[in-house]
Design a protein around this motif. Structure first.
Motif, PDB file in Angstrom:
ATOM      1  N   PRO A 161      32.580 -59.385  -4.222  1.00 12.56           N
ATOM      2  CA  PRO A 161      32.101 -60.757  -4.662  1.00 12.56           C
ATOM      3  C   PRO A 161      32.000 -62.201  -4.359  1.00 12.56           C
ATOM      4  CG  PRO A 161      34.881 -60.669  -4.260  1.00 12.56           C
ATOM      5  CD  PRO A 161      33.956 -59.236  -3.448  1.00 12.56           C
ATOM      6  N   TYR A 162      31.356 -63.031  -5.230  1.00 10.32           N
ATOM      7  CA  TYR A 162      30.962 -64.109  -4.400  1.00 10.32           C
ATOM      8  C   TYR A 162      31.392 -65.041  -5.482  1.00 10.32           C
ATOM      9  CZ  TYR A 162      27.265 -61.302  -2.023  1.00 10.32           C
ATOM     10  OH  TYR A 162      27.432 -60.348  -0.352  1.00 10.32           O
ATOM     11  N   CYS A 163      31.213 -66.022  -4.874  1.00  3.37           N
ATOM     12  CA  CYS A 163      31.595 -67.368  -4.904  1.00  3.37           C
ATOM     13  C   CYS A 163      30.734 -68.669  -4.836  1.00  3.37           C
ATOM     14  CB  CYS A 163      32.536 -67.413  -4.778  1.00  3.37           C
ATOM     15  SG  CYS A 163      33.896 -68.940  -6.297  1.00  3.37           S
ATOM     16  N   HIS A 164      30.787 -69.423  -5.333  1.00 10.26           N
ATOM     17  CA  HIS A 164      29.420 -70.683  -4.839  1.00 10.26           C
ATOM     18  C   HIS A 164      30.753 -72.068  -4.063  1.00 10.26           C
ATOM     19  CE1 HIS A 164      26.630 -74.210  -4.913  1.00 10.26           C
ATOM     20  NE2 HIS A 164      25.976 -72.970  -5.197  1.00 10.26           N
ATOM     21  N   THR A 165      30.113 -72.838  -3.427  1.00  8.78           N
ATOM     22  CA  THR A 165      30.833 -73.882  -2.613  1.00  8.78           C
ATOM     23  C   THR A 165      31.368 -74.480  -3.226  1.00  8.78           C
ATOM     24  OG1 THR A 165      28.685 -74.448  -2.441  1.00  8.78           O
ATOM     25  CG2 THR A 165      29.587 -72.958   0.154  1.00  8.78           C
ATOM     26  N   LEU A 179      45.283 -68.195  -1.299  1.00 11.62           N
ATOM     27  CA  LEU A 179      44.057 -68.157  -1.938  1.00 11.62           C
ATOM     28  C   LEU A 179      42.730 -67.096  -1.164  1.00 11.62           C
ATOM     29  CD1 LEU A 179      42.668 -72.076  -3.116  1.00 11.62           C
ATOM     30  CD2 LEU A 179      44.798 -69.854  -4.334  1.00 11.62           C
ATOM     31  N   ARG A 180      42.811 -65.485  -1.796  1.00 13.06           N
ATOM     32  CA  ARG A 180      41.972 -64.607  -1.193  1.00 13.06           C
ATOM     33  C   ARG A 180      40.558 -65.212  -2.088  1.00 13.06           C
ATOM     34  NH1 ARG A 180      45.831 -60.181  -2.957  1.00 13.06           N
ATOM     35  NH2 ARG A 180      47.852 -60.046  -1.131  1.00 13.06           N
ATOM     36  N   PHE A 181      39.701 -65.032  -0.839  1.00  8.75           N
ATOM     37  CA  PHE A 181      38.089 -65.510  -1.292  1.00  8.75           C
ATOM     38  C   PHE A 181      37.563 -65.296  -0.854  1.00  8.75           C
ATOM     39  CE2 PHE A 181      37.543 -70.957   0.169  1.00  8.75           C
ATOM     40  CZ  PHE A 181      38.439 -71.475  -0.678  1.00  8.75           C
ATOM     41  N   ALA A 182      36.318 -64.837  -2.342  1.00  5.30           N
ATOM     42  CA  ALA A 182      35.425 -64.372  -2.303  1.00  5.30           C
ATOM     43  C   ALA A 182      34.451 -63.998  -0.931  1.00  5.30           C
ATOM     44  CB  ALA A 182      34.356 -63.841  -3.656  1.00  5.30           C
ATOM     45  N   THR A 183      33.288 -63.603  -0.615  1.00  6.20           N
ATOM     46  CA  THR A 183      32.220 -64.597  -0.156  1.00  6.20           C
ATOM     47  C   THR A 183      31.688 -65.683  -0.620  1.00  6.20           C
ATOM     48  OG1 THR A 183      31.939 -61.992   0.321  1.00  6.20           O
ATOM     49  CG2 THR A 183      29.613 -63.504   1.367  1.00  6.20           C
ATOM     50  N   ALA A 184      30.975 -66.796   0.218  1.00  6.54           N
ATOM     51  CA  ALA A 184      31.073 -67.742  -0.172  1.00  6.54           C
ATOM     52  C   ALA A 184      28.953 -67.897  -0.344  1.00  6.54           C
ATOM     53  CB  ALA A 184      31.180 -68.909   0.304  1.00  6.54           C
ATOM     54  N   PHE A 185      29.077 -68.666  -0.820  1.00  8.29           N
ATOM     55  CA  PHE A 185      27.385 -68.838  -0.800  1.00  8.29           C
ATOM     56  C   PHE A 185      27.654 -69.885  -1.580  1.00  8.29           C
ATOM     57  CE2 PHE A 185      27.835 -67.435  -5.385  1.00  8.29           C
ATOM     58  CZ  PHE A 185      26.939 -68.290  -5.556  1.00  8.29           C
ATOM     59  N   GLY A 186      26.086 -71.189  -1.398  1.00 11.39           N
ATOM     60  CA  GLY A 186      25.148 -72.273  -2.100  1.00 11.39           C
ATOM     61  C   GLY A 186      25.421 -73.045  -0.602  1.00 11.39           C
ATOM     62  N   LEU A 187      25.117 -74.205  -1.029  1.00 16.93           N
ATOM     63  CA  LEU A 187      24.563 -75.541  -0.187  1.00 16.93           C
ATOM     64  C   LEU A 187      26.308 -76.175   0.836  1.00 16.93           C
ATOM     65  CD1 LEU A 187      21.582 -76.657  -1.352  1.00 16.93           C
ATOM     66  CD2 LEU A 187      21.226 -75.744   0.476  1.00 16.93           C
ATOM     67  N   SER A 188      26.147 -76.769   1.394  1.00 21.14           N
ATOM     68  CA  SER A 188      26.426 -77.346   2.260  1.00 21.14           C
ATOM     69  C   SER A 188      26.258 -78.407   3.259  1.00 21.14           C
ATOM     70  CB  SER A 188      27.825 -76.303   3.027  1.00 21.14           C
ATOM     71  OG  SER A 188      28.789 -76.926   3.602  1.00 21.14           O
ATOM     72  N   PRO A 189      27.433 -79.305   3.364  1.00 17.40           N
ATOM     73  CA  PRO A 189      26.361 -80.004   4.438  1.00 17.40           C
ATOM     74  C   PRO A 189      26.294 -79.786   5.971  1.00 17.40           C
ATOM     75  CG  PRO A 189      28.322 -81.623   3.363  1.00 17.40           C
ATOM     76  CD  PRO A 189      27.625 -80.331   2.778  1.00 17.40           C
ATOM     77  N   ARG A 190      27.812 -78.760   6.166  1.00 17.24           N
ATOM     78  CA  ARG A 190      27.836 -77.703   7.817  1.00 17.24           C
ATOM     79  C   ARG A 190      27.232 -76.508   7.013  1.00 17.24           C
ATOM     80  NH1 ARG A 190      28.001 -73.418  10.594  1.00 17.24           N
ATOM     81  NH2 ARG A 190      30.275 -72.909  11.171  1.00 17.24           N
ATOM     82  N   THR A 212      25.637 -63.336   3.381  1.00 15.65           N
ATOM     83  CA  THR A 212      25.060 -62.745   3.186  1.00 15.65           C
ATOM     84  C   THR A 212      24.007 -63.276   2.332  1.00 15.65           C
ATOM     85  OG1 THR A 212      26.150 -61.613   2.000  1.00 15.65           O
ATOM     86  CG2 THR A 212      25.889 -59.925   2.582  1.00 15.65           C
ATOM     87  N   VAL A 213      23.900 -63.920   0.775  1.00  9.08           N
ATOM     88  CA  VAL A 213      22.909 -64.723   0.172  1.00  9.08           C
ATOM     89  C   VAL A 213      21.788 -65.467   1.034  1.00  9.08           C
ATOM     90  CG1 VAL A 213      22.845 -66.327  -1.859  1.00  9.08           C
ATOM     91  CG2 VAL A 213      24.416 -64.404  -2.210  1.00  9.08           C
ATOM     92  N   SER A 214      22.802 -66.027   2.266  1.00  9.16           N
ATOM     93  CA  SER A 214      22.614 -67.144   3.008  1.00  9.16           C
ATOM     94  C   SER A 214      21.003 -66.057   3.962  1.00  9.16           C
ATOM     95  CB  SER A 214      22.991 -68.279   3.696  1.00  9.16           C
ATOM     96  OG  SER A 214      24.109 -69.388   2.662  1.00  9.16           O
TER      97      SER A 214
END
Length: 245
Positions: free
Chosen positions: A212-216, A171-182, A188-190
């Motif tokens: 590209p971005y993708c939410h956690t 799985l080639r992930f885009a850059t992540a954004f969004g809340l996470s316990p860790r 960039t977005v955070s």
């Protein structure tokens, strides 16, 4: 139901994936070396009877080997993630992203594990010289040590003997954004949100680049879909993860 082994399961994506899998009644076994001292996130899961945690490092093959017993599915999230940190710590990056990952692959083969989901990155495409969006067949041009280690592992996995038990999915992930316990604030977005919330001046560099971005939670949902798919339907496949649709 056999537990799903999350390697790096106490990280930014791993903790969100853990929440998602536990809420869907899966058993989760987590391996993490807690390199960022994120011990507090474990309090969210340790009381759940379907969760177990092991503080181990993938660079030590003998230390982690026993945690693969009774496992059919491995999700490999662990690694030194990102261009800046891999540049700052090149030797550790090589140890973790290559030696550690090869340890995991070798154990999976020894234990005759069927399904390995390897988390790679869209950084493998580098900077393209056209406006065309890179699909999975686009030429890889890794620029950073981080991306180069990911491409090496991808090539190794894709060329495994297809007659053996192990069936990898990449799985080639885009850059992540969004809340996470860790939570991470080096993405960039955070990072932008944090700096603006604190009233600090925000310096934007390379303003004409695009990524590209993708939410956690979308990452967690997609990994879950791969886990629950028929193994032969996703075996030796590569998927970009992150889209506007």
């Amino acid at each position: 139901m056999k537990p799903i082994l999350l390697i790096g399961g106490a990280g930014y994506i791993g903790t969100v994936l853990t929440e998602h899998l536990l809420s869907n009644k899966h058993k989760v076994r987590c391996i993490d070396n807690l390199a960022y001292e994120q011990h507090g996130v474990l309090k969210l899961f340790l009381k759940n009877k379907n969760y177990e945690f092991h503080n181990s490092d993938i660079r030590d093959k003998n230390l982690i080997k026993e945690h693969f017993n009774g496992i059919e599915t491995v999700v490999l999230l662990a690694g030194i993630v990102g261009d800046p940190i891999s540049k700052k710590y090149p030797s550790i990056t090589t140890e973790v992203n290559l030696k550690g990952t090869y340890n995991v692959i070798n154990i999976c083969e020894e234990k005759k594990i069927k399904r390995l989901i390897y988390i790679s990155t869209c950084s493998n495409y580098g900077i393209t010289d056209t406006n065309k969006i890179a699909d999975e067949n686009h030429k890889l041009k890794p620029l950073s040590l981080y991306a180069k280690t990911k491409v090496e592992i991808e090539n190794f996995l894709i060329n495994l003997n297809k007659k053996k038990e192990l069936k990898p999915t990449i799985l080639r992930f885009a850059t992540a954004f969004g809340l996470s316990p860790r939570m991470r604030f080096d993405l960039t977005v955070s990072e932008f949100t944090k700096q603006l919330a604190l009233g600090k001046e925000l310096e934007v560099y390379d303003p004409n680049t695009w990524r590209p971005y993708c939410h956690t939670r979308d990452f967690a949902n997609f990994i879950h879909q791969v886990i629950t798919a028929k193994v032969d339907d996703v075996a030796f496949e590569i998927f970009n993860v992150g889209d506007n649709r």
